[in-house]
Design a protein around this motif. Structure first.
Motif, PDB file in Angstrom:
ATOM      1  N   UNK A 110       0.827  -1.213   0.000  1.00  0.00           N
ATOM      2  CA  UNK A 110       0.000   0.000   0.000  1.00  0.00           C
ATOM      3  C   UNK A 110       0.859   1.258   0.000  1.00  0.00           C
ATOM      4  N   UNK A 111       0.648   2.104  -0.981  1.00  0.00           N
ATOM      5  CA  UNK A 111       1.424   3.323  -1.109  1.00  0.00           C
ATOM      6  C   UNK A 111       0.771   4.460  -0.336  1.00  0.00           C
ATOM      7  N   UNK A 112       1.545   5.503  -0.121  1.00  0.00           N
ATOM      8  CA  UNK A 112       0.992   6.705   0.500  1.00  0.00           C
ATOM      9  C   UNK A 112      -0.130   7.273  -0.366  1.00  0.00           C
ATOM     10  N   UNK A 113      -0.008   7.113  -1.674  1.00  0.00           N
ATOM     11  CA  UNK A 113      -1.051   7.590  -2.589  1.00  0.00           C
ATOM     12  C   UNK A 113      -2.398   6.938  -2.278  1.00  0.00           C
ATOM     13  N   UNK A 114      -2.391   5.628  -1.968  1.00  0.00           N
ATOM     14  CA  UNK A 114      -3.647   4.948  -1.633  1.00  0.00           C
ATOM     15  C   UNK A 114      -4.229   5.475  -0.330  1.00  0.00           C
ATOM     16  N   UNK A 115      -3.362   5.805   0.603  1.00  0.00           N
ATOM     17  CA  UNK A 115      -3.843   6.359   1.871  1.00  0.00           C
ATOM     18  C   UNK A 115      -4.506   7.714   1.647  1.00  0.00           C
ATOM     19  N   UNK A 116      -3.919   8.503   0.765  1.00  0.00           N
ATOM     20  CA  UNK A 116      -4.503   9.806   0.432  1.00  0.00           C
ATOM     21  C   UNK A 116      -5.883   9.621  -0.180  1.00  0.00           C
ATOM     22  N   UNK A 117      -6.008   8.631  -1.069  1.00  0.00           N
ATOM     23  CA  UNK A 117      -7.316   8.369  -1.682  1.00  0.00           C
ATOM     24  C   UNK A 117      -8.348   7.974  -0.621  1.00  0.00           C
ATOM     25  N   UNK A 118      -7.944   7.098   0.295  1.00  0.00           N
ATOM     26  CA  UNK A 118      -8.863   6.678   1.358  1.00  0.00           C
ATOM     27  C   UNK A 118      -9.256   7.860   2.233  1.00  0.00           C
ATOM     28  N   UNK A 119      -8.288   8.717   2.553  1.00  0.00           N
ATOM     29  CA  UNK A 119      -8.559   9.884   3.393  1.00  0.00           C
ATOM     30  C   UNK A 119      -9.528  10.844   2.709  1.00  0.00           C
ATOM     31  N   UNK A 120      -9.397  11.001   1.412  1.00  0.00           N
ATOM     32  CA  UNK A 120     -10.318  11.872   0.679  1.00  0.00           C
ATOM     33  C   UNK A 120     -11.747  11.344   0.743  1.00  0.00           C
ATOM     34  N   UNK A 121     -11.886  10.030   0.662  1.00  0.00           N
ATOM     35  CA  UNK A 121     -13.221   9.436   0.756  1.00  0.00           C
ATOM     36  C   UNK A 121     -13.803   9.624   2.149  1.00  0.00           C
ATOM     37  N   UNK A 122     -12.954   9.479   3.166  1.00  0.00           N
ATOM     38  CA  UNK A 122     -13.417   9.701   4.540  1.00  0.00           C
ATOM     39  C   UNK A 122     -13.825  11.159   4.730  1.00  0.00           C
ATOM     40  N   UNK A 123     -13.022  12.057   4.225  1.00  0.00           N
ATOM     41  CA  UNK A 123     -13.333  13.481   4.322  1.00  0.00           C
ATOM     42  C   UNK A 123     -14.659  13.800   3.644  1.00  0.00           C
ATOM     43  N   UNK A 124     -14.950  13.076   2.569  1.00  0.00           N
ATOM     44  CA  UNK A 124     -16.192  13.307   1.831  1.00  0.00           C
ATOM     45  C   UNK A 124     -17.403  12.707   2.523  1.00  0.00           C
ATOM     46  N   UNK A 125     -17.152  11.866   3.563  1.00  0.00           N
ATOM     47  CA  UNK A 125     -18.273  11.325   4.331  1.00  0.00           C
ATOM     48  C   UNK A 125     -18.406   9.817   4.316  1.00  0.00           C
ATOM     49  N   UNK A 126     -17.509   9.123   3.602  1.00  0.00           N
ATOM     50  CA  UNK A 126     -17.585   7.664   3.572  1.00  0.00           C
ATOM     51  C   UNK A 126     -17.043   7.086   4.872  1.00  0.00           C
ATOM     52  N   UNK A 127     -17.672   6.026   5.341  1.00  0.00           N
ATOM     53  CA  UNK A 127     -17.252   5.361   6.580  1.00  0.00           C
ATOM     54  C   UNK A 127     -15.812   4.850   6.401  1.00  0.00           C
ATOM     55  N   UNK A 128     -14.924   5.046   7.406  1.00  0.00           N
ATOM     56  CA  UNK A 128     -13.508   4.714   7.248  1.00  0.00           C
ATOM     57  C   UNK A 128     -13.210   3.303   6.779  1.00  0.00           C
TER      58      UNK A 128
ATOM     59  N   UNK B  68     -15.053   1.293   5.002  1.00  0.00           N
ATOM     60  CA  UNK B  68     -15.438   1.161   3.602  1.00  0.00           C
ATOM     61  C   UNK B  68     -14.473   1.932   2.703  1.00  0.00           C
ATOM     62  N   UNK B  69     -14.027   3.079   3.166  1.00  0.00           N
ATOM     63  CA  UNK B  69     -13.063   3.856   2.396  1.00  0.00           C
ATOM     64  C   UNK B  69     -11.773   3.063   2.206  1.00  0.00           C
ATOM     65  N   UNK B  70     -11.329   2.373   3.247  1.00  0.00           N
ATOM     66  CA  UNK B  70     -10.117   1.561   3.152  1.00  0.00           C
ATOM     67  C   UNK B  70     -10.317   0.375   2.211  1.00  0.00           C
ATOM     68  N   UNK B  71     -11.497  -0.202   2.231  1.00  0.00           N
ATOM     69  CA  UNK B  71     -11.769  -1.348   1.360  1.00  0.00           C
ATOM     70  C   UNK B  71     -11.687  -0.972  -0.112  1.00  0.00           C
ATOM     71  N   UNK B  72     -12.334   0.133  -0.478  1.00  0.00           N
ATOM     72  CA  UNK B  72     -12.385   0.476  -1.901  1.00  0.00           C
ATOM     73  C   UNK B  72     -11.113   1.177  -2.381  1.00  0.00           C
ATOM     74  N   UNK B  73     -10.437   1.902  -1.492  1.00  0.00           N
ATOM     75  CA  UNK B  73      -9.252   2.645  -1.906  1.00  0.00           C
ATOM     76  C   UNK B  73      -7.964   1.849  -1.735  1.00  0.00           C
ATOM     77  N   UNK B  74      -7.954   0.915  -0.789  1.00  0.00           N
ATOM     78  CA  UNK B  74      -6.720   0.177  -0.509  1.00  0.00           C
ATOM     79  C   UNK B  74      -6.845  -1.295  -0.900  1.00  0.00           C
ATOM     80  N   UNK B  75      -7.786  -1.997  -0.273  1.00  0.00           N
ATOM     81  CA  UNK B  75      -7.886  -3.446  -0.481  1.00  0.00           C
ATOM     82  C   UNK B  75      -8.133  -3.804  -1.942  1.00  0.00           C
ATOM     83  N   UNK B  76      -9.169  -3.220  -2.527  1.00  0.00           N
ATOM     84  CA  UNK B  76      -9.527  -3.582  -3.905  1.00  0.00           C
ATOM     85  C   UNK B  76      -8.472  -3.141  -4.910  1.00  0.00           C
TER      86      UNK B  76
END
Length: 257
Positions: free
Chosen positions: A209-227, A229-237
């Motif tokens: 997992x790159x820092x870039x993926x963490x940034x993507x997950x954080x953006x989804x969380x900031x937008x209101x997605x549950x953490x 779920x944000x990790x699943x779609x931005x990191x795991x998948x």
């Protein structure tokens, strides 16, 4: 325009600045998503130089980069490629994943990467000297190449090299906050999660997992997605399609959030 955000990890900004001043080409090596491209973008801005970026792949040839003759309106005209434009303009030229390019690309770069600082265009029998401010930067991912397309030693010795890797938890937390504005507690949990996953050798991940993926997950969380779920779609998948590996990663996420 808002300046490009870049959080230094060590003395890489100082090294880049000195390499630029001394006309020393620079090689950035490290895993995907560790900030190499962002670093070059930020440094070009700080130095006040235009940036020309080329994403290399196995079909990238010297002709693609130098230029070619085209037919326009019944006439044959020459069109500069990105390398030629950068040399003429005195730009920072960034060739990302250079090891993926065809061998003839490396041949073209050699006279640009030594004391000559010149680009030879065989089709036009022209030698183009690098304009003031020109700086050559390349990058590659040694782990990804696994030695199959390693840069030759004779080429590597033409470059000053900087090694990039995943930053420690605190620095990575700062990067995620700076990139997204997400709450620092969330950013730190994401970084801790990534560091744990990077140590799970038994999962056999092709990419960590790159820092870039963490940034993507954080953006989804900031937008209101549950953490979670944000990790699943931005990191795991993004890391795997294997159900067992996916389950292992989801367990790590459940512990983090």
């Amino acid at each position: 325009m808002t300046p490009t955000f870049y959080r230094p990890v060590a003395d890489e900004c100082t090294v880049f600045h000195h390499a630029f001043e001394e006309h020393l080409p620079l090689c950035l090596k490290g895993p995907t998503g560790t900030g190499k491209s962002r670093f070059v973008e930020a440094m070009a801005e700080r130095l006040g130089r235009p940036l020309v970026t080329v994403a290399c792949h196995d079909e990238t040839s010297a002709v693609d980069l130098v230029g070619r003759y085209l037919i326009r309106g019944g006439e044959t005209v020459w069109q500069d490629g990105p390398v030629t434009r950068a040399v003429r303009a005195g730009a920072v030229l960034y060739l990302d994943e250079i090891a993926e390019a065809r061998p003839d690309v490396i041949v073209v770069l050699h006279p640009l990467s030594d004391h000559r600082r010149v680009l030879y265009i065989e089709q036009r029998d022209e030698a183009v000297p690098a304009a003031n401010g020109f700086h050559l930067v390349i990058s590659f991912n040694p782990g990804y190449q696994r030695g199959l397309k390693e840069l030759k030693a004779s080429t590597r010795q033409r470059f000053v090299s900087l090694a990039f890797n995943y930053p420690d938890v605190e620095i990575e937390t700062d990067i995620v906050v700076g990139e997204t504005g997400v709450d620092k507690k969330i950013a730190r949990r994401l970084s801790v999660l990534a560091h744990k996953i990077r140590k799970l050798d038994h999962l056999g991940l092709g990419e960590l997992p790159s820092t870039r993926l963490l940034v993507d997950a954080a953006k989804l969380v900031r937008a209101g997605l549950e953490p979670r779920r944000a990790c699943q779609v931005a990191i795991v998948e993004s890391l795997t399609d294997d159900p067992d590996v996916r389950d292992g990663l989801n367990e790590a996420i459940a512990l983090a959030f």
